[in-house]
Structures are given as structure tokens and as C-alpha cells.
Design a protein around this motif. Structure first.
Motif, mmCIF file in Angstrom:
data_model
loop_
_atom_site.group_PDB
_atom_site.id
_atom_site.type_symbol
_atom_site.label_atom_id
_atom_site.label_comp_id
_atom_site.label_asym_id
_atom_site.label_seq_id
_atom_site.Cartn_x
_atom_site.Cartn_y
_atom_site.Cartn_z
ATOM 1 N N THR A 554 2.849 33.367 76.012
ATOM 2 C CA THR A 554 1.389 32.927 75.686
ATOM 3 C C THR A 554 0.497 32.144 75.092
ATOM 4 O O THR A 554 0.247 31.295 73.792
ATOM 5 C CB THR A 554 0.607 32.910 77.056
ATOM 6 N N VAL A 555 0.579 33.399 74.070
ATOM 7 C CA VAL A 555 -0.269 34.028 73.063
ATOM 8 C C VAL A 555 0.495 33.234 71.368
ATOM 9 O O VAL A 555 -0.060 32.220 71.020
ATOM 10 C CB VAL A 555 -0.077 35.148 72.033
ATOM 11 N N ARG A 556 1.964 32.785 71.479
ATOM 12 C CA ARG A 556 2.410 31.986 71.004
ATOM 13 C C ARG A 556 1.920 30.688 70.867
ATOM 14 O O ARG A 556 2.201 30.157 69.632
ATOM 15 C CB ARG A 556 4.553 32.546 70.545
ATOM 16 N N THR A 557 2.302 30.054 72.217
ATOM 17 C CA THR A 557 2.525 28.907 72.302
ATOM 18 C C THR A 557 0.630 28.268 71.692
ATOM 19 O O THR A 557 0.512 26.993 71.657
ATOM 20 C CB THR A 557 2.367 28.324 73.603
ATOM 21 N N TRP A 558 -0.354 29.050 72.349
ATOM 22 C CA TRP A 558 -1.125 28.695 71.851
ATOM 23 C C TRP A 558 -2.311 29.315 70.259
ATOM 24 O O TRP A 558 -2.976 28.110 70.082
ATOM 25 C CB TRP A 558 -2.421 29.983 73.028
ATOM 26 N N ARG A 559 -1.285 29.538 69.979
ATOM 27 C CA ARG A 559 -1.341 29.614 68.577
ATOM 28 C C ARG A 559 -0.754 28.467 68.085
ATOM 29 O O ARG A 559 -1.324 27.703 66.899
ATOM 30 C CB ARG A 559 -1.137 31.158 67.655
ATOM 31 N N LEU A 560 0.300 28.003 68.032
ATOM 32 C CA LEU A 560 0.861 27.032 68.184
ATOM 33 C C LEU A 560 0.005 25.418 68.074
ATOM 34 O O LEU A 560 0.442 25.163 66.952
ATOM 35 C CB LEU A 560 2.403 26.895 68.800
ATOM 36 N N THR A 561 -1.060 25.812 69.086
ATOM 37 C CA THR A 561 -1.043 24.332 69.025
ATOM 38 C C THR A 561 -2.917 24.462 68.673
ATOM 39 O O THR A 561 -4.022 23.470 68.796
ATOM 40 C CB THR A 561 -1.892 24.271 71.153
ATOM 41 N N ARG A 562 -3.145 25.710 68.599
ATOM 42 C CA ARG A 562 -4.954 25.609 67.691
ATOM 43 C C ARG A 562 -4.444 25.034 66.219
ATOM 44 O O ARG A 562 -3.429 24.762 64.998
ATOM 45 C CB ARG A 562 -4.615 26.801 67.155
ATOM 46 N N PRO A 563 -5.660 24.829 65.927
ATOM 47 C CA PRO A 563 -5.638 24.257 64.597
ATOM 48 C C PRO A 563 -5.225 24.790 63.410
ATOM 49 O O PRO A 563 -5.678 25.902 63.616
ATOM 50 C CB PRO A 563 -6.790 23.623 64.440
ATOM 51 N N GLN A 564 -4.470 24.546 62.142
ATOM 52 C CA GLN A 564 -3.937 25.298 61.431
ATOM 53 C C GLN A 564 -5.104 25.797 60.330
ATOM 54 O O GLN A 564 -5.994 25.647 59.723
ATOM 55 C CB GLN A 564 -2.543 25.161 60.029
#
Lengths: 564, 327
Positions: A554-564
Motif C-alpha cells: 500500500t505504501v509503495r503504491t501510494w508513493r508510486l501514484t504521488r506526483p514526483q
């Protein structure tokens, strides 16, 4: 041969990548660590005597099975992506258009793949030599072990190259190759479990040859490992038979690959995508009858409904296995296999009624093994590309641009695999019916097995999905997922194989407590596992590990969907 | 509201460690305009686009679309913007209609509306005939059309298209141009990046040229030409080649001795650059005719987007050389 540019590019190119070196060093380090743990405290160099010889053999056994596990893990991986990666990158067409013959291209790839194995085995040589230095183990035994390992690597490499010529993507090639390796190395041990069903010299001879396909049998036989189930106990020369079969199967795989490796393999038309709805009335009627309408993979699908997760539907539609037609086939296969096993085991039990043959327990063990094999084989295949494939194809950007929340994306992706796994596990359940019918007291035990297997499936799903979120390339994610699952389910079994020499019961029980397959086999009271107490520790391990993986995912996916 | 810019970028800067990908960018775009976003690879175009669509956060500065902050209102931005990246993002074993259906559902378009909308966008992009085709089996041009369908599916106000004409054959390129102009007619605001500059100059009414993360030129095509080329290039073709030296001398006398004059005897042509306006150019022609020079053609060489782009990048290279030599 060394002038073959394919060898130079493949072997040198692969050895240049830090990942390969890290993988090799890691494998050698793990094996070294296991040897150190199991190293006898009173080992004497060049000591003569039975005690020293037994200790040296113990060390050689650990080394032998450890090296085999490394070969099983590594040798298919490089070969499986070798051709398909070139095909995807467009360089295969260039190679086939060059003056190099298909045989030279094939040889280059095979030698490069085997070269890596040779480097790995060379790195492991000091570990093997340790048992020789202790005395009591002949040079011939170590040489024989190395020969078996090299032939096993040859068998898996040629298999990988053959699959690679037919696969459409690196990840599917890896999946199919590991599936093939599983059949050759593990499932080939299965028919011997039904020895009772085949009477006469011919029957047992055939079963001996079938189990001789497995490199595990060969290594076990060579190192004199005995198992309760008698997998490796035989008067026949199982390791010699394995060598013969390995050479024959390698030649067959090579011939099949060479037959395929030509410009023709690139000459494939684009599918027109004709839907059933556009076919003639008679064709439509026939297909509706054939596929019971709902399962027709070529019918025009309905739009996604308001209450369902669109990511889940997308996954079903974009995955070959996810299409309803394929699901139906897979479930049907599981049902037939499950019922077939039940019949075979019943027949086997009947044949041995006077010889204290516990066919019912064995049936339970076989069904558990079948279900676990399905979970281990299918879960990474379905889940290891859940996120990495999106990132690879550029689809992740598009998902990021939609209004879907990260949690909804994860949920949709997990559900798409979870539903398939659930259907497959349910389809294999009828096999348990015979256990419950034979003895109603077993109903609770079967329930425990179902709980264990469900937790295993959940763990495997979350592990593969988490790995998928950590790697950009699906091929890498697939290999890592398989490695982790096979390591957990198969690697810990190595301790069990070597119980008594060199591992004591306590060590074996501790290792098996993490293994969901062993836990399920213990719950079903399968021969060889009845003396351990693995549940409920194993359940707690699976629950906490799954929760941890879910958090990471979940954390990883959340990070991946966040703007860079 | 209509006189407010739809796309408003103020002092946008993006740094990755020591590297500045975008340096103080300020641009604005009115509704229904087509902005051509030009620059060499690594100029900062994609970084700007990624900030505009909410995929990246700026280090400083502000970007908004239709009044919504691209950093804070990302959910609203996703509905306002349709982005077509240069990679297609296809899914295996999916038909075109299923592919569009998925993205429609992902944008939470209700099913009845989605059915109509999929048909509309496919009709607009000329993709209706491929609705049952598998996406991965489509040619590049077909995929571009499907990508455009996907971008328009949720009816965004602003469309950002990264290299939409890349890899298209001439027919498909003409068709793509027609679609983009039609979208502008429908009131959509478009930001288009492309390396095919003649193509871009045919559809864009506004141009932004970027190099090394900085905006070098911004405005309408005419404004950019004027700002970049203070000097105009004039071409004179004579009837007789032997009069070329006389004409060259006249030009040096009238325009200035530093003027670069290029003579092509085979073509009987002379080219020179000057800052003269139309009146002085007419007087120059009259002077030549008065001296008996027979002039066949006298015209200004048109400057196109390619010239403007080259002018900017050359100036940039010269600046970099100067900085390097000074350092």
C-alpha cells in the motif's frame, strides 16, 4: 566457438551486470552460511574413521542439495529470457539476418547460459571441497555430483531456450520455464507415490524412470539420502538414469528450439479480433453452444458496471488467464486432476490393503501438494506483473492520470488474482471429499488444511504483488517472486530431506514451521510430517507476514501514484 | 472568465538535486488556442507537462489550469486535463472498445454516458472501424488515434499531446492535423509537443521555444519571427548573371559595407540581410532598376518555425560556448 559473437555478448554482458554478480555471491553466501551452521564441531581434517566419513557425507549432502537449489533457481532464469528479449527488442531479426546460422545463435546462447552456471559452480567449489578435505568422501563422489548438477543445468537451460522461442513476453517465458522445471524436478516424483496402483515389474520400472527425470532424485540417490516416502530409495541406478534422461531431453529441447529458431518465428500475422457477434448466425449458434455463451472469449463484452472495480475488470480482460474461457479451462483441469487423484489414490490404497499402506493419508498429501504447486506456480505468474507491467508498458502514467485512488488500484489488482486463486482452490476441494467420507473425524483436519492453504494463497499473492511494486521489470519481479516462494516452500524442505544427517529434529521443525506446505502436510497427517508441530505458528507467521506485505504494498503504491 | 487564461504558469522551477530541469517558466494560454511546445531533447518540455497534469511537483512557482492549482487540486486537474504521453500504455488481449471502456470507468463516467462518449470520440478520431481490434495488434498510427480517443474520453478542457504525429505516415499525419484543428474549433485548448516543426507550424497559433529548461521565445508565430529575426533576408534574382557584381556593389553602398551578401551565379541570385522597412526596400529596388539592372524577382525569404528554432538553439549553443571559454 569462442569467436561466436553471441557468446561474447551474452556471457560478458550478463557478467558485467552487478545484478548477476550479486545473485551469484548471494547464493554462494547463503550456502556457505548453511554449511557453517551445520559444520560438525569436532571435524578433523584428513581424519580416518567412520565418524569422520559420516560427518563429511553430511556436509556434502547439505552442499549437494544447496547447489541443486541454486541451479534450479538460476539456470532457467537466464535462458528463459534469452531469445524472447531479443524478439521484443527487435534484435533477433538482426541476428537472423546476419551471416550467423540459427545453430550458431542457439549455441551462443546455450553456452552463455551454461557459462554462468559453470561460474556459479566454480564459486561453490571451495564449499564442496570442504567435505573432501574432512576425509571420507571420495573425489569421484564430488565429481559425480558436479556432473549431475551440470546436466541438470543443461536440461533446464535447453528447456528455457525452447520456451523462450515460443513465448510472447519475458515474464510469460519465465513463468512457463519455471513451470516446466517444477514438472521435471518435483512433479515427476509424484507418480511414485502411487506405486501401489501399478503392479508388476513394468509398472515399478516405469515409475522409476519417471522419477529419474528429477534432478532431486539423482542428487538424493548419489548422496544416499533416504526418505520415508521412498522417493530416492531404489536398487536401480537413479542418478545414472537421470544423466541419460537429462542428455536425451536436452537434445530434444535443442532440436525443437532449432526447428523454431528462424525468420518464420517472426512472421506472424496480427490478430484481426473478429468478435462472435459479427459472425454468421450458424457460427454464432455453434460458439454459443460450445462456450455456453457466457464463456465465449470472443463475444463482445459488456461495459464495466457501476459497482465493480474497473481495475479488476481490466486485469481480467487484459490477462489471458483472466478471460472467462481460460478460467473455465483451468477450473475444469483442477476438478479433473483432483478427482483423478482421488480415484488413483483409492485404487492404490485398495491394492495395498494388506501391506499397511496408508493410501488415505497419502491422498491428502498429494492433494495438498497439488494445491500448493498450483498456488506457487500460478500466483507469481498472475501477480508478479500487477504493477511492474504497468510501469513497463507506460500504463502506470495513465492510471495516475485517472481519478482512481491508490487503494482502489491495489484492491482491484489484488482481487483480480484473488478471485482466480479462490476458484482454483475451490475446484481442487472435491479431492478432500474422499477423506471426509472415509473418516468423518477428518472433517476438522480438512478445514485446518483449507485454512492453511487459504493463508498460503493470500501470502503468495501479497508477496508477488509487493515484489511487483518494487521492481520496474516484470521479468525480474517474476523471478524474485518465484525465488522467494520456492525458497520458502522448497528451500526449507531441504532441511526435512536431510533430517538426522546433518540436521537434527529441532532444526528441521524450526525451518518447517515457516513452510506453509509442510504445515498443510502436517495437518493432513501426511507420512513423514506427523511428528512435527507446525500449526498454529505457521498460521501466525503467514498472517503477520501478509499484513506486513500489505502495508509495504500500500505504501509503495501510494508513493508510486504521488506526483514526483 | 473567458478573458482569463486557461493555462497559467508563473515562475515555474523544477530542480532535481543540482540539475535544473525547468528554470523560471512563465506562460499563459487562452481558451481555444493551440500551443506548440518546442525544444530539443532535455529542454524541459516533458517536465512542464508532468507538472501541468499533476504527475510532478514544482520546486517553486505556480501552475494552474482553468483556475485549479496543478499541485493542490490534482483530482480536479485530472478531470480538466487529457494527457497523451509519447508512450502508448497498451494492455494485452484487450480490444479497443474495452480499452476505452476501462478508462471511461476509471474516470467514473456513468455507463450510459460512457457508451455514447466512446462512440463520439471514436467517430471524431476516425477509429470506429477498429473498435473490436486488439489494441496490441494495432499499427502505430492506429494506436495514436486510440490514444487520442482515450485522452478525450472524459471531455477535458485542456488536451496535452506529447508527440502526437510521431511515427505517423503522411496520410495519418494529415488526419491527425485535421482532428487537432477540429478540437480547437470545439473550444478545447491544446498543448502539443513535436519535433516535426513544419507540421506544428501548420496547426499552432502560439509557440513556446525552450532550451536547457528556459523559455527562449513565447508568443504567436509572427511575434516570434519578428523577435528572433530583427534582420530580414531578401533575395534578388537578376535576368543576366553579368550584372551580379554591380548589384552586389549597390547593396554594399546602400545597405552598408558590413552587410553579408551571398551571390549564386548559377541561380543568378543575390541574398542579403537587412533591417530596412518596406519603403526603404522599395527605394533600393528603384535604385537598381534606375541603374539598368534587370531584376527578375525581388522578395523576402520567408522565415519558418524551423529557422526560428535553429536561431534560438544556435544562440543557446553560442552562449554555452562563451560561458565555457569564460569559465
Amino acid at each position: 566457438m569462442i569467436l561466436n559473437p553471441v557468446i561474447q555478448r551474452e556471457l560478458v554482458g550478463t557478467l558485467r551486470t552487478p545484478r548477476t554478480i550479486i545473485l551469484m555471491v548471494l547464493l554462494v553466501a547463503v550456502l556457505g552460511l548453511v554449511l557453517v551452521v551445520r559444520w560438525p564441531s569436532d571435524a578433523q581434517v584428513s581424519a580416518v574413521g567412520e565418524r569422520s566419513a559420516a560427518q563429511a557425507l553430511d556436509v556434502l549432502r547439505v552442499f549437494g542439495f544447496g547447489a541443486l537449489a541454486a541451479i534450479l533457481l538460476m539456470s532457467p532464469a537466464f535462458a528463459a529470457v534469452s531469445v524472447v528479449r531479443e524478439k521484443q527488442g527487435g534484435t533477433l531479426a538482426l541476428l537472423l539476418n546476419s551471416p550467423l546460422s540459427p545453430a550458431a545463435i542457439y549455441l551462443g546462447k546455450l553456452v552463455a547460459s551454461m557459462g554462468l552456471v559453470v561460474v556459479l559452480l566454480a564459486l561453490m567449489l571451495p564449499l564442496g571441497a570442504a567435505s573432501f578435505a574432512m576425509g571420507g568422501v571420495s573425489f569421484g563422489a564430488i565429481a559425480g555430483l558436479y556432473l549431475v548438477l551440470i546436466l541438470a543445468a543443461l536440461q533446464y537451460s535447453t528447456l528455457g531456450l525452447w520456451v523462450s522461442c515460443h513465448a510472447s513476453g519475458s515474464d510469460s517465458s519465465l513463468r512457463l520455464t519455471y513451470g516446466g522445471v517444477l514438472v521435471l524436478a518435483v512433479l515427476s516424483l509424484g507418480p511414485h507415490q502411487f506405486a501401489g496402483a501399478f503392479t508388476g515389474v513394468f509398472g515399478s520400472e516405469v515409475l522409476d524412470w519417471i522419477r529419474s527425470l528429477s534432478s532431486i532424485t539423482a542428487v538424493g540417490h548419489l548422496l544416499g539420502v533416504e526418505l520415508g516416502a521412498g522417493v530416492m530409495r531404489s536398487d536401480a541406478d537413479l542418478s545414472g538414469r537421470f544423466m541419460i534422461l537429462a542428455v536425451i531431453s536436452s537434445v530434444v529441447f535443442a532440436a525443437l528450439t532449432l526447428r523454431r529458431l528462424s525468420q518464420r518465428m517472426l512472421d506472424t500475422p496480427r490478430p484481426t479480433g473478429k468478435v462472435t457477434d459479427d459472425r454468421s448466425t450458424s457460427q454464432q449458434a455453434f460458439r454459443r453452444f460450445l462456450f455456453l455463451w457466457f464463456f465465449d472469449p470472443s463475444r463482445r463484452s459488456e461495459l464495466i458496471g457501476p459497482l465493480v472495480n474497473p481495475v479488476m475488470i481490466k486485469e481480467f480482460r487484459s490477462r489471458r488467464f483472466g478471460r472467462s474461457g481460460w478460467l473455465l479451462r483451468m477450473i475444469a483441469f483442477c476438478l479433473v486432476a483432483s478427482l483423478g487423484l482421488m480415484l488413483l489414490a483409492s485404487y492404490s490404497a485398495g491394492a495395498h490393503v494388506a501391506a499397511e499402506y496408508r493410501g488415505i493419508e497419502r491422498l491428502g498429501g498429494i492433494i495438498v501438494l497439488l494445491q500448493t504447486a498450483l498456488v506457487v506456480l500460478l500466483t507469481p505468474a498472475l501477480a508478479a506483473g500487477l504493477i511492474s507491467q504497468e510501469r513497463e508498458s507506460g500504463g502506470w502514467y495513465l492510471l495516475q492520470l485517472t481519478v482512481l485512488s491508490p487503494w482502489r488500484i491495489v484492491l482491484g489488482k489484488l482481487l483480480s488474482v484473488g478471485v482466480v486463486l479462490l476458484l482454483i482452490l475451490v475446484a481442487t476441494l472435491p479431492g478432500y471429499a474422499v477423506l471426509v467420507v472415509a473418516d468423518l473425524n477428518r472433517a476438522l483436519r480438512v478445514l485446518d488444511v483449507v485454512v492453511t492453504l487459504s493463508l498460503t494463497a493470500l501470502f503468495a499473492l501479497l508477496l508477488s504483488a509487493t515484489v511487483s511494486s518494487l521492481f520496474k521489470r516484470t521479468a525480474t519481479a517474476t523471478a524474485v517472486s518465484y525465488g522467494a516462494l520456492v525458497g520458502l516452500c522448497g528451500g526449507t524442505m531441504l532441511f526435512w530431506l536431510a533430517e538426522g544427517s546433518p540436521f537434527n529434529r529441532s532444526t528441521v521443525e524450526t525451518a518447517l514451521a515457516f513452510n506453509p506446505v509442510a504445515a498443510a502436510l502436517q495437518v493432513i497427517e501426511s507420512p513423514g510430517f506427523t511428528d512435527y508441530r507446525l500449526v498454529p505458528f505457521n498460521w501466525w507467521f503467514l498472517i503477520f507476514a501478509s499484513l506486513g506485505l500489505l502495508v509495504i504494498l500500500t505504501v509503495r503504491t501510494w508513493r508510486l501514484t504521488r506526483p514526483q | 472568465m473567458s478573458d482569463q487564461p486557461v493555462v497559467d504558469v508563473q515562475n515555474l522551477t523544477k530542480r532535481y538535486g543540482d540539475f535544473t530541469a525547468l528554470d523560471d517558466l512563465t506562460i499563459s494560454l487562452m481558451r481555444g488556442r493551440i500551443l506548440g511546445f518546442i525544444g530539443p531533447n532535455g529542454a524541459g518540455k516533458t517536465t512542464t507537462i508532468r507538472i501541468l497534469v499533476g504527475l510532478a511537483r514544482p520546486t517553486s512557482g505556480k501552475a494552474s489550469i482553468a483556475g485549479c492549482d496543478c499541485t493542490r487540486d490534482t483530482t480536479r486537474i485530472k478531470r480538466l486535463v487529457g494527457y497523451m504521453p509519447d508512450t502508448f500504455g497498451s494492455y494485452d488481449n484487450m480490444r479497443v472498445r474495452e480499452y476505452l471502456d476501462f478508462f471511461g470507468a476509471a474516470y467514473r463516467i456513468p455507463r450510459p454516458v460512457r457508451t455514447r462518449r466512446i462512440e463520439e470520440v471514436m467517430e471524431l478520431c476516425g477509429a470506429t472501424w477498429m473498435k473490436d481490434r486488439y489494441v496490441e495488434a494495432l499499427s502505430h498510427g492506429m494506436k495514436q488515434r486510440v490514444g487520442l480517443c482515450r485522452t478525450m474520453l472524459h471531455d477535458p478542457e485542456v488536451l496535452i499531446l506529447d508527440e502526437p504525429a510521431n511515427g505517423l505516415d503522411p496520410t495519418a499525419r494529415i488526419e491527425m492535423r485535421r482532428i487537432l484543428l477540429r478540437l480547437a474549433e470545439l473550444g478545447k485548448t491544446l498543448i502539443v509537443t513535436s519535433h516535426i516543426l513544419p507540421e506544428l507550424s501548420r496547426i499552432c497559433d502560439t509557440v513556446a521555444i525552450m532550451t536547457q529548461g528556459k523559455l527562449r521565445a513565447f508568443g504567436t508565430l509572427d511575434q516570434i519571427m519578428r523577435s528572433l529575426r530583427q534582420q530580414r533576408m531578401i533575395e534578388v534574382q537578376l535576368v543576366r548573371a553579368e550584372q551580379l557584381p554591380v548589384m552586389a556593389q549597390l547593396l554594399r553602398d546602400q545597405v552598408g559595407s558590413e552587410t553579408e551578401v551571398t551571390i549564386s551565379e548559377q541561380e543568378r541570385e543575390i541574398r542579403f540581410s537587412t533591417a530596412f522597412d518596406e519603403t526603404r526596400l522599395a527605394a533600393l529596388l528603384a535604385g537598381a532598376v534606375g541603374r539598368g539592372i534587370e531584376v527578375a524577382q525581388y522578395r523576402e525569404v520567408p522565415v519558418d518555425l524551423e529557422d526560428a528554432f535553429l536561431s534560438v538553439t544556435r544562440a543557446d549553443e553560442a552562449r554555452a560556448r562563451e560561458e565555457a571559454s569564460a569559465g
